[in-house]
Write a protein that holds these residues in place. Structure first.
Motif, PDB file in Angstrom:
ATOM      1  N   UNK A  71       0.815  -1.532   0.013  1.00  7.66           N
ATOM      2  CA  UNK A  71      -0.165  -0.092  -0.009  1.00  7.66           C
ATOM      3  C   UNK A  71       0.830   1.248  -0.094  1.00  7.66           C
ATOM      4  N   UNK A  72       2.197   1.115   0.003  1.00  5.77           N
ATOM      5  CA  UNK A  72       3.112   2.254   0.024  1.00  5.77           C
ATOM      6  C   UNK A  72       3.158   2.832  -1.436  1.00  5.77           C
ATOM      7  N   UNK A  73       2.701   4.156  -1.578  1.00  2.00           N
ATOM      8  CA  UNK A  73       2.707   4.745  -2.829  1.00  2.00           C
ATOM      9  C   UNK A  73       4.173   5.092  -3.121  1.00  2.00           C
ATOM     10  N   UNK A  74       4.531   5.037  -4.597  1.00  2.00           N
ATOM     11  CA  UNK A  74       5.882   5.377  -4.941  1.00  2.00           C
ATOM     12  C   UNK A  74       5.797   6.942  -4.989  1.00  2.00           C
ATOM     13  N   UNK A  75       7.072   7.305  -4.266  1.00  2.00           N
ATOM     14  CA  UNK A  75       7.075   8.580  -4.203  1.00  2.00           C
ATOM     15  C   UNK A  75       7.349   9.614  -5.450  1.00  2.00           C
TER      16      UNK A  75
END
Length: 115
Positions: free
Chosen positions: A4-8
């Motif tokens: 669930x971590x979005x790419x920066x």
């Protein structure tokens, strides 16, 4: 749940329309801090080339990172903080302003020859 971590998001480099130039801090090549950048489903190691303190109070980090894990290293600029960025480790030395070639480990520039 790292899925669930979005790419920066990458930041745009400074331009004259952004106001005063940012204050840039660098570290020696042999003791740089590093970030972890979430990319292509994994945390990628990213040594910091420079920290930029912008006049609006924001901070950006210029890093070297292999975004796809295919050994192609890119230089990317990211505004801090973002969920897709983490601290990997710090440096044991204080940063300096601007680029100091001797501290950076680059080859010194040749001196002009006298005629």
């Amino acid at each position: 749940m790292t899925n669930e971590v979005p790419e920066p998001e990458r930041a745009a480099p400074w331009s004259a329309g952004d106001g005063p130039e940012p204050v840039v801090w660098t570290w020696p090549k042999n003791d740089r801090p590093a970030l972890r950048v979430w990319s292509a489903g994994q945390w990628r190691y990213a040594p910091v080339l420079a920290r930029q303190n912008w006049a609006d109070g924001s901070v950006r980090y210029q890093v070297e990172v292999d975004l796809l894990g295919d050994t192609r290293v890119m230089v990317c600029l990211y505004q801090w903080p973002q969920p897709g960025l983490r601290t990997a480790h710090g440096s044991s030395v204080k940063p300096s302003r601007g680029v100091d070639e001797e501290r950076q480990g680059d080859m010194p520039r040749p001196r002009p020859r006298r005629s």
